[in-house]
Write a protein that holds these residues in place. Structure first.
Motif, PDB file in Angstrom:
ATOM      1  N   GLU A  55      37.490  26.172  44.751  1.00  0.00           N
ATOM      2  CA  GLU A  55      36.359  26.926  45.333  1.00  0.00           C
ATOM      3  C   GLU A  55      36.297  28.358  44.798  1.00  0.00           C
ATOM      4  O   GLU A  55      35.429  29.140  45.183  1.00  0.00           O
ATOM      5  CB  GLU A  55      36.489  26.964  46.873  1.00  0.00           C
ATOM      6  N   PHE A  56      37.249  28.698  43.934  1.00  0.00           N
ATOM      7  CA  PHE A  56      37.408  30.091  43.475  1.00  0.00           C
ATOM      8  C   PHE A  56      36.100  30.717  42.973  1.00  0.00           C
ATOM      9  O   PHE A  56      35.722  31.811  43.410  1.00  0.00           O
ATOM     10  CB  PHE A  56      38.477  30.119  42.367  1.00  0.00           C
ATOM     11  N   SER A  57      35.415  30.029  42.047  1.00  0.00           N
ATOM     12  CA  SER A  57      34.219  30.649  41.449  1.00  0.00           C
ATOM     13  C   SER A  57      33.047  30.661  42.425  1.00  0.00           C
ATOM     14  O   SER A  57      32.226  31.585  42.413  1.00  0.00           O
ATOM     15  CB  SER A  57      33.843  29.929  40.141  1.00  0.00           C
ATOM     16  N   VAL A  92      43.024  41.995  30.997  1.00  0.00           N
ATOM     17  CA  VAL A  92      41.778  42.324  31.695  1.00  0.00           C
ATOM     18  C   VAL A  92      40.591  41.791  30.904  1.00  0.00           C
ATOM     19  O   VAL A  92      40.692  41.543  29.697  1.00  0.00           O
ATOM     20  CB  VAL A  92      41.594  43.845  31.918  1.00  0.00           C
ATOM     21  N   TYR A  93      39.500  41.572  31.589  1.00  0.00           N
ATOM     22  CA  TYR A  93      38.249  41.184  30.925  1.00  0.00           C
ATOM     23  C   TYR A  93      37.116  41.988  31.538  1.00  0.00           C
ATOM     24  O   TYR A  93      37.261  42.528  32.647  1.00  0.00           O
ATOM     25  CB  TYR A  93      38.005  39.670  31.026  1.00  0.00           C
ATOM     26  N   GLN A  94      35.989  42.051  30.806  1.00  0.00           N
ATOM     27  CA  GLN A  94      34.860  42.859  31.243  1.00  0.00           C
ATOM     28  C   GLN A  94      34.423  42.463  32.649  1.00  0.00           C
ATOM     29  O   GLN A  94      34.271  41.261  32.929  1.00  0.00           O
ATOM     30  CB  GLN A  94      33.707  42.668  30.265  1.00  0.00           C
ATOM     31  N   ALA A 119      50.855  32.041  36.766  1.00  0.00           N
ATOM     32  CA  ALA A 119      49.615  32.727  36.408  1.00  0.00           C
ATOM     33  C   ALA A 119      48.686  31.751  35.702  1.00  0.00           C
ATOM     34  O   ALA A 119      48.843  31.498  34.503  1.00  0.00           O
ATOM     35  CB  ALA A 119      49.934  33.919  35.502  1.00  0.00           C
ATOM     36  N   PRO A 120      47.747  31.173  36.435  1.00  0.00           N
ATOM     37  CA  PRO A 120      46.856  30.204  35.794  1.00  0.00           C
ATOM     38  C   PRO A 120      45.646  30.856  35.126  1.00  0.00           C
ATOM     39  O   PRO A 120      45.217  31.939  35.513  1.00  0.00           O
ATOM     40  CB  PRO A 120      46.364  29.325  36.961  1.00  0.00           C
ATOM     41  N   GLY A 121      45.088  30.116  34.160  1.00  0.00           N
ATOM     42  CA  GLY A 121      43.727  30.391  33.678  1.00  0.00           C
ATOM     43  C   GLY A 121      42.766  29.646  34.588  1.00  0.00           C
ATOM     44  O   GLY A 121      43.023  29.521  35.780  1.00  0.00           O
ATOM     45  N   MET A 122      41.685  29.116  34.004  1.00  0.00           N
ATOM     46  CA  MET A 122      40.644  28.477  34.838  1.00  0.00           C
ATOM     47  C   MET A 122      41.146  27.239  35.578  1.00  0.00           C
ATOM     48  O   MET A 122      41.609  26.281  34.961  1.00  0.00           O
ATOM     49  CB  MET A 122      39.523  27.970  33.943  1.00  0.00           C
ATOM     50  N   VAL A 156      38.710  45.127  39.481  1.00  0.00           N
ATOM     51  CA  VAL A 156      39.582  45.177  40.668  1.00  0.00           C
ATOM     52  C   VAL A 156      40.346  43.855  40.866  1.00  0.00           C
ATOM     53  O   VAL A 156      41.527  43.865  41.230  1.00  0.00           O
ATOM     54  CB  VAL A 156      38.780  45.559  41.935  1.00  0.00           C
ATOM     55  N   TYR A 157      39.684  42.730  40.588  1.00  0.00           N
ATOM     56  CA  TYR A 157      40.424  41.456  40.695  1.00  0.00           C
ATOM     57  C   TYR A 157      41.615  41.475  39.727  1.00  0.00           C
ATOM     58  O   TYR A 157      42.743  41.129  40.107  1.00  0.00           O
ATOM     59  CB  TYR A 157      39.508  40.257  40.413  1.00  0.00           C
ATOM     60  N   CYS A 158      41.354  41.889  38.472  1.00  0.00           N
ATOM     61  CA  CYS A 158      42.442  41.946  37.482  1.00  0.00           C
ATOM     62  C   CYS A 158      43.558  42.863  37.989  1.00  0.00           C
ATOM     63  O   CYS A 158      44.755  42.542  37.862  1.00  0.00           O
ATOM     64  CB  CYS A 158      41.928  42.465  36.139  1.00  0.00           C
ATOM     65  N   ALA A 160      49.758  34.306  40.731  1.00  0.00           N
ATOM     66  CA  ALA A 160      49.164  35.445  40.023  1.00  0.00           C
ATOM     67  C   ALA A 160      47.940  34.935  39.264  1.00  0.00           C
ATOM     68  O   ALA A 160      47.194  34.094  39.777  1.00  0.00           O
ATOM     69  CB  ALA A 160      50.219  36.051  39.111  1.00  0.00           C
ATOM     70  N   SER A 161      47.729  35.403  38.048  1.00  0.00           N
ATOM     71  CA  SER A 161      46.577  34.947  37.248  1.00  0.00           C
ATOM     72  C   SER A 161      46.703  35.497  35.842  1.00  0.00           C
ATOM     73  O   SER A 161      47.273  36.583  35.634  1.00  0.00           O
ATOM     74  CB  SER A 161      45.274  35.462  37.858  1.00  0.00           C
ATOM     75  N   VAL A 162      46.063  34.771  34.898  1.00  0.00           N
ATOM     76  CA  VAL A 162      45.937  35.344  33.550  1.00  0.00           C
ATOM     77  C   VAL A 162      45.199  36.687  33.644  1.00  0.00           C
ATOM     78  O   VAL A 162      45.419  37.592  32.821  1.00  0.00           O
ATOM     79  CB  VAL A 162      45.207  34.360  32.600  1.00  0.00           C
ATOM     80  N   ALA A 163      44.361  36.832  34.677  1.00  0.00           N
ATOM     81  CA  ALA A 163      43.592  38.076  34.859  1.00  0.00           C
ATOM     82  C   ALA A 163      44.497  39.277  35.123  1.00  0.00           C
ATOM     83  O   ALA A 163      44.079  40.422  34.947  1.00  0.00           O
ATOM     84  CB  ALA A 163      42.609  37.908  36.018  1.00  0.00           C
ATOM     85  N   GLY A 164      45.723  39.005  35.553  1.00  0.00           N
ATOM     86  CA  GLY A 164      46.669  40.091  35.786  1.00  0.00           C
ATOM     87  C   GLY A 164      47.400  40.501  34.518  1.00  0.00           C
ATOM     88  O   GLY A 164      48.107  41.518  34.477  1.00  0.00           O
ATOM     89  N   VAL A 208      33.337  31.098  45.600  1.00  0.00           N
ATOM     90  CA  VAL A 208      33.621  32.264  46.455  1.00  0.00           C
ATOM     91  C   VAL A 208      33.296  33.549  45.684  1.00  0.00           C
ATOM     92  O   VAL A 208      32.639  34.453  46.205  1.00  0.00           O
ATOM     93  CB  VAL A 208      35.099  32.249  46.908  1.00  0.00           C
ATOM     94  N   ARG A 209      33.728  33.594  44.427  1.00  0.00           N
ATOM     95  CA  ARG A 209      33.523  34.827  43.634  1.00  0.00           C
ATOM     96  C   ARG A 209      32.040  35.185  43.545  1.00  0.00           C
ATOM     97  O   ARG A 209      31.659  36.345  43.648  1.00  0.00           O
ATOM     98  CB  ARG A 209      34.091  34.625  42.221  1.00  0.00           C
ATOM     99  N   TYR A 210      31.195  34.141  43.341  1.00  0.00           N
ATOM    100  CA  TYR A 210      29.760  34.394  43.189  1.00  0.00           C
ATOM    101  C   TYR A 210      29.015  34.216  44.508  1.00  0.00           C
ATOM    102  O   TYR A 210      27.840  33.875  44.524  1.00  0.00           O
ATOM    103  CB  TYR A 210      29.195  33.528  42.059  1.00  0.00           C
TER     104      TYR A 210
HETATM  105  C1  8X3 Z   1      41.225  33.455  37.971  1.00  0.00           C
HETATM  106  C2  8X3 Z   1      41.152  33.334  36.508  1.00  0.00           C
HETATM  107  O1  8X3 Z   1      40.073  34.298  34.415  1.00  0.00           O
HETATM  108  O2  8X3 Z   1      38.618  33.761  36.281  1.00  0.00           O
HETATM  109  O3  8X3 Z   1      42.320  34.221  38.353  1.00  0.00           O
HETATM  110  O4  8X3 Z   1      40.026  35.671  36.382  1.00  0.00           O
HETATM  111  S1  8X3 Z   1      39.897  34.324  35.892  1.00  0.00           S
END
Ligand code: 8X3
Ligand code: NDP
Length: 255
Positions: free
Chosen positions: A192-194, A149-151, A185-188, A155-157, A142-146, A196-198
């Motif tokens: 490759e996550f970021s 929520v953050y600005q 549920a990890p934080g950062m 949809v990811y959250c 999962a994720s802390v994003a779940g 991919v995100r950007y």
């Molecule tokens: C990834 C963590 O805080 O970048 O799930 O959404 S965050």
């Protein structure tokens, strides 16, 4: 763990999934690894078999495509299905970080289809075998994003909140079948996550971790190791794990 138990890790071509597949191999599981990048799966498969002396099975598919998922799973030898003990639902991604008013619907579809529907397809297949085997363990990433929520996370959250909710539902529904269900549920985590995100923008990706010592993929793999090595009567339902410098999405003590 029973002798010759098998495990499946989705999204094993990089980051948390790759580290988790290596951890499971070190514990003695035969490991089936999935992802879209076949060359990376084949490299990891060789490394697993050479370094850990267990068997590895490559399942190359796009987890968004139900037919690809079911066809690939069909190819897994029966002996692997009959000994399936662990499924780590890890494949996932964020695409973009944009105000919901300007969101890209292709990115939304991709996140929902990967993070939620892909997890459902894989879980349903594995549950069929785990039920027949008398038990098993599913670990959802999962994720802390779940949880917060953050600005511009919108949809990811939401997809990761869905992973939390599905983890709880699966735990309840699978109770009669001796199948444990856990979530991490990890934080950062520096993967490759970021990037991919950007959409490959390395500067934006690096800025996420500026002045922070993020978690590593191995930190998450060792958390999963703790979860799956508890005694049979213990189920860890949910773990929230953060870098020391991060309390919640917005609370980051950058140096
Ligand atoms: C990834 C963590 O805080 O970048 O799930 O959404 S965050
Ligand atoms: P990576 O980008 O390094 O790894 C993501 C993995 O998911 C890759 O192996 C990728 O394989 C696979 N994947 C993505 N889309 C698909 C698809 N359509 N079909 C099959 N496989 C797919 O990121 P992480 O290791 O960080 O991410 C793993 C999980 O951890 C994700 O669910 C993510 O949301 C979660 N997470 C990550 C955090 C972080 O800060 N890094 C924090 C909290 C949670 P391929 O591209 O080869 O298909």
């Amino acid at each position: 763990m029973k002798p010759q138990s098998s495990a499946i890790v989705t999204g094993a071509t990089s980051g948390i999934g790759r580290a988790t597949a290596l951890m499971l191999a070190r514990l003695g599981y035969n490991v089936a690894i999935t992802g879209r990048r076949l060359n990376l799966l084949l490299d990891l498969c060789s490394e697993i078999e050479k370094e850990h002396g267990v068997e590895c099975y490559v399942l190359n598919f796009d987890i968004r495509d139900k037919h690809e998922v079911f066809d690939a799973y069909d190819m897994l030898p029966e002996s692997w299905k009959d000994s399936l003990a662990v499924l780590v639902n890890n494949a996932g991604l964020a695409l973009g970080c944009t105000n919901i008013a300007d969101g890209n619907d292709a990115d939304w579809d991709c996140m929902i289809d990967t993070n939620v529907k892909g997890l459902l397809y894989m879980s349903q297949l594995a549950i069929g075998n785990m039920k027949a085997n008398g038990g098993g363990h599913i670990v959802n990433i999962a994720s802390v994003a779940g949880k917060h929520v953050y600005q511009n996370g919108n949809v990811y959250c939401a997809t990761k909140a869905a992973v939390d909710s599905l983890t709880q539902s699966m735990r309840v529904d699978l109770l009669p079948f001796n199948i444990k269900v856990s979530s991490v549920a990890p934080g950062m985590v520096n993967t490759e996550f970021s990037t991919v995100r950007y959409h490959g923008d390395k500067a934006k990706a690096d800025a996420v971790y500026e002045g922070v010592e993020p978690l590593t993929a191995d930190d998450i793999a060792s958390t999963i190791e703790f979860i799956i090595t508890r005694p049979a009567h213990v189920c860890i339902n949910d773990v929230l794990i953060m870098p020391t410098q991060q309390a919640m999405p917005y609370y980051v003590n950058r140096k």
